[in-house]
Scaffold this motif. Structure first.
Motif, mmCIF file in Angstrom:
data_model
loop_
_atom_site.group_PDB
_atom_site.id
_atom_site.type_symbol
_atom_site.label_atom_id
_atom_site.label_comp_id
_atom_site.label_asym_id
_atom_site.label_seq_id
_atom_site.Cartn_x
_atom_site.Cartn_y
_atom_site.Cartn_z
ATOM 1 N N THR A 272 0.950 -1.197 0.221
ATOM 2 C CA THR A 272 -0.005 0.038 -0.012
ATOM 3 C C THR A 272 1.109 1.163 0.005
ATOM 4 O O THR A 272 1.713 1.423 0.932
ATOM 5 C CB THR A 272 -1.022 0.072 1.258
ATOM 6 O OG1 THR A 272 -1.656 -1.181 1.167
ATOM 7 C CG2 THR A 272 -1.815 1.292 1.152
ATOM 8 N N PHE A 273 0.798 2.034 -0.912
ATOM 9 C CA PHE A 273 1.305 3.270 -1.201
ATOM 10 C C PHE A 273 0.857 4.440 -0.159
ATOM 11 O O PHE A 273 -0.208 4.825 -0.520
ATOM 12 C CB PHE A 273 1.590 3.686 -2.626
ATOM 13 C CG PHE A 273 2.387 5.163 -2.694
ATOM 14 C CD1 PHE A 273 3.833 4.882 -2.692
ATOM 15 C CD2 PHE A 273 1.818 6.156 -2.802
ATOM 16 C CE1 PHE A 273 4.475 6.178 -2.964
ATOM 17 C CE2 PHE A 273 2.687 7.301 -2.882
ATOM 18 C CZ PHE A 273 4.102 7.190 -3.162
ATOM 19 N N LYS A 274 1.621 4.944 0.700
ATOM 20 C CA LYS A 274 0.979 5.896 1.688
ATOM 21 C C LYS A 274 1.670 7.293 1.569
ATOM 22 O O LYS A 274 2.708 7.327 1.934
ATOM 23 C CB LYS A 274 1.357 5.515 3.205
ATOM 24 C CG LYS A 274 0.647 3.994 3.515
ATOM 25 C CD LYS A 274 0.985 3.522 4.658
ATOM 26 C CE LYS A 274 0.149 2.026 4.852
ATOM 27 N NZ LYS A 274 0.562 1.632 6.099
ATOM 28 N N ILE A 275 0.867 8.089 1.099
ATOM 29 C CA ILE A 275 1.422 9.505 0.541
ATOM 30 C C ILE A 275 1.855 10.142 1.791
ATOM 31 O O ILE A 275 2.965 11.111 1.953
ATOM 32 C CB ILE A 275 0.483 10.303 0.129
ATOM 33 C CG1 ILE A 275 0.908 11.680 -0.584
ATOM 34 C CG2 ILE A 275 -0.627 10.689 0.767
ATOM 35 C CD1 ILE A 275 2.365 11.378 -1.722
ATOM 36 N N ASP A 276 1.408 10.225 3.084
ATOM 37 C CA ASP A 276 1.781 10.674 4.146
ATOM 38 C C ASP A 276 3.216 10.208 4.646
ATOM 39 O O ASP A 276 3.812 11.260 5.289
ATOM 40 C CB ASP A 276 0.860 10.476 5.577
ATOM 41 C CG ASP A 276 0.600 8.973 5.694
ATOM 42 O OD1 ASP A 276 0.550 8.017 4.717
ATOM 43 O OD2 ASP A 276 0.682 8.359 6.859
ATOM 44 N N ILE A 282 10.022 13.679 3.491
ATOM 45 C CA ILE A 282 10.531 15.192 2.673
ATOM 46 C C ILE A 282 10.935 15.879 3.954
ATOM 47 O O ILE A 282 12.009 16.825 3.734
ATOM 48 C CB ILE A 282 9.360 15.773 1.937
ATOM 49 C CG1 ILE A 282 9.509 14.608 0.555
ATOM 50 C CG2 ILE A 282 9.822 16.770 1.486
ATOM 51 C CD1 ILE A 282 8.241 14.924 -0.359
ATOM 52 N N PHE A 283 10.112 16.181 4.982
ATOM 53 C CA PHE A 283 10.209 17.049 5.876
ATOM 54 C C PHE A 283 10.997 16.773 7.034
ATOM 55 O O PHE A 283 10.901 17.368 8.363
ATOM 56 C CB PHE A 283 8.692 17.687 6.308
ATOM 57 C CG PHE A 283 8.177 18.478 5.298
ATOM 58 C CD1 PHE A 283 8.515 19.758 5.131
ATOM 59 C CD2 PHE A 283 7.069 17.811 4.602
ATOM 60 C CE1 PHE A 283 7.919 20.348 4.011
ATOM 61 C CE2 PHE A 283 6.307 18.451 3.591
ATOM 62 C CZ PHE A 283 6.746 19.774 3.294
ATOM 63 N N ASP A 284 11.747 15.701 7.131
ATOM 64 C CA ASP A 284 12.562 15.305 8.143
ATOM 65 C C ASP A 284 13.941 15.729 7.877
ATOM 66 O O ASP A 284 14.602 15.407 6.740
ATOM 67 C CB ASP A 284 12.735 13.775 8.093
ATOM 68 C CG ASP A 284 13.202 13.086 9.334
ATOM 69 O OD1 ASP A 284 13.899 13.749 9.877
ATOM 70 O OD2 ASP A 284 12.977 11.722 9.591
ATOM 71 N N ILE A 285 14.583 16.425 8.845
ATOM 72 C CA ILE A 285 15.780 17.103 8.727
ATOM 73 C C ILE A 285 16.795 15.961 8.548
ATOM 74 O O ILE A 285 17.861 16.198 7.853
ATOM 75 C CB ILE A 285 16.006 17.967 10.187
ATOM 76 C CG1 ILE A 285 17.619 18.598 10.008
ATOM 77 C CG2 ILE A 285 16.140 16.809 11.344
ATOM 78 C CD1 ILE A 285 17.522 19.754 8.819
ATOM 79 N N LYS A 286 16.614 14.738 9.071
ATOM 80 C CA LYS A 286 17.644 13.628 9.056
ATOM 81 C C LYS A 286 17.969 13.319 7.340
ATOM 82 O O LYS A 286 18.944 12.939 7.106
ATOM 83 C CB LYS A 286 17.253 12.621 9.789
ATOM 84 C CG LYS A 286 17.265 12.754 11.299
ATOM 85 C CD LYS A 286 16.949 11.353 12.078
ATOM 86 C CE LYS A 286 15.747 10.783 11.888
ATOM 87 N NZ LYS A 286 14.519 11.451 12.283
#
Length: 502
Positions: A272-276, A282-286
């Motif tokens: 299942t592809f989960k866009i969240d 993308i928004f993870d500084i790591k």
């Protein structure tokens, strides 16, 4: 019960997911949202309920998996490297003259596979989650071989660039696929050793040997064409082997593998592809600290892969001597990678620190190449060989993000995104080696020094972010809260009890 027995029951022990919990998840209609492991446990709950297996049986299973997966992936990774480095062997056998390639054009040919990777990576990563993985991967390996053999038919810069562009596109699946497979089948402490063997740098050794062997050919057929044909034929044969070797184990074996993986909370697979999960990545500084580190470490790889034979021949060696002298760097990269990975496997607390310190060695090699005069042949060769230990920190870094990313869509996304970092570094690398600076290539050497320093800062910052995240989660980690969420296909951020490797 004997000390070496493992028994399945309904009480979670050591992070083990229970059959009852898996069945409840599936019956609750969450089969599209949980990890595929929960579905497997649910399917075989009745068969496996109350059964046990010994520690020795588990060890035998892992050995069997090792002997099937590791050699095959090792060969694939070696051929992928060989397909790309064959151009450097061809360079000392007049391909530039025969195809009327200028110095700048040769740099673009060096970057071509990685441009292809940037274009193809997204669609291939999506397909990897949606289609049967084994035949899809085998087909990609077949394409590598066909495209490599097509290079022997090239008559111009345009044709050679196009072949290498498409080759890189098809090969872009390799590193994300290997990274995913190792993270699915092995625990975090087991991953560094497997990575160091699979993602090896044996290709320059084989490339040097092939270049040396064909150097004795005196027939009418161009020598550089033979190199492409031999490498391409080997790759095509390997694609058939890949298709038949990568078989799924029996239900009991799958069950044991799933249970032993439960404790690291990184999951196995979900269709299942989960866009969240994509947005979280993308928004993870790591994500960005790791991206910068990988790109920086790959700038030297891109430059040296394309120009290593030209650097050596520029010191005054003929074609046969250059072929032989180009072999030790592969051994340096491979042995240093294995050694550092085995060291890193002993700890999950100081792994980023070990990687950071290890970068000092290739940095020393770059400084030697920059500072020593070209007349100092021994010093220049020593510096070049030390430079090739750059692969060790990179390959050990792979095991860090393997252990630190959970959620299948997030893993697929990040493994593809980190390949893009790898490709970006490899695109930049050849461009820093300017033909008008031959044979010293000062620009390339300075670029490597700068990139090593950037990588050290990025990796250190990544480790600190993970360390402080663990401190915030200390209570949840101590209370084994992560065990309550096994196989729910949660990301590392969503799972409050997830512990990062630092």
């Amino acid at each position: 019960m004997a000390a070496d027995q493992v028994t399945i029951n309904d009480e979670p022990k050591g992070g083990r997911v229970t059959a009852e919990a898996a069945v409840k998840a599936i019956k609750a209609g969450r089969n599209k949202h949980v990890d595929i492991a929960a579905q497997i446990i649910s399917d075989y709950a009745d068969q496996m309920d109350g059964e046990s297996w010994s520690v020795e049986e588990e060890k035998r299973l892992i050995r069997r998996i090792d002997w099937r997966l590791i050699p095959t992936l090792f060969v694939c990774a070696t051929l992928s490297g060989l397909d790309k480095t064959a151009i450097s062997a061809a360079a000392i056998y007049n391909i530039k003259t025969d195809l009327h390639i200028t110095g700048a054009q040769y740099s673009w040919i060096g970057s071509a596979p990685f441009f292809g990777g940037l274009v193809f990576m997204g669609p291939l990563a999506y397909c990897l989650q949606k289609v049967p993985a084994v035949p899809f991967f085998a087909f990609n390996v077949l394409c590598w071989g066909i495209l490599e053999m097509c290079m022997a038919a090239c008559t111009s810069f345009g044709g050679l660039f196009a072949c290498r562009f498409l080759l890189g596109g098809c090969e872009s699946l390799l590193i994300p696929a290997v990274t995913l497979v190792v993270s699915m089948w092995y625990r975090p402490e087991e991953q560094p050793k497997r990575n160091s063997i699979i993602l090896n740098v044996v290709a320059p050794i084989i490339n040097g040997f092939v270049a040396w062997a064909v150097g004795y050919y005196n027939g009418p057929f161009e020598t550089w064409k033979i190199i492409f044909l031999v490498v391409g034929a080997l790759t095509i044969v390997t694609s058939v082997v890949v298709y038949f070797v990568f078989q799924v184990p029996y239900p009991r074996e799958k069950y044991i593998v799933i249970q032993r993986k439960a404790a690291d909370n990184t999951g196995i697979e979900s269709k299942t592809f989960k866009i969240d999960q994509v947005w979280e990545a993308i928004f993870d500084i790591k994500t960005w600290l790791m991206w910068i580190a990988i790109a920086a470490l790959q700038v030297p790889n891109g430059g040296l892969t394309t120009f290593n034979t030209l650097i050596i021949s520029g010191l005054g060696f003929d074609s046969l001597q250059t072929s032989l002298l180009a072999m030790p760097p592969g051994a340096m990269s491979t042995l240093s990678g294995i050694g550092l990975s085995y060291l890193a496997a002993t700890t999950r607390r100081y792994r980023t620190a070990i990687v950071t310190v290890s970068i000092l060695l290739p940095l020393l090699g770059a400084v030697l190449c920059y500072a020593l005069p070209q007349t100092n042949l021994a010093g220049q060769l020593l510096g070049l060989y030390i430079l090739y230990t750059y692969w060790a920190p990179y390959i050990t870094l792979v095991s860090v993000y393997q252990a630190n990313v959970a959620g299948h869509t997030k893993k697929i996304t990040l493994y593809a995104w980190f390949y893009i970092a790898w490709a970006t570094g490899n695109i930049i690398g050849p461009q820093t080696f300017r033909a008008d600076q031959a044979p010293k290539y000062t620009g390339g050497t300075v670029a490597m020094i700068v990139c090593y320093i950037i990588a050290m800062f990025s990796i250190t910052a990544y480790g600190l972010v993970c360390h402080f995240s663990n401190k915030k989660r200390a209570d949840a980690i101590e209370g084994r809260m992560a065990a309550d969420h096994d196989w729910l296909d949660m990301t590392d951020k969503e799972n409050a009890g997830f512990k990062y490797t630092t």
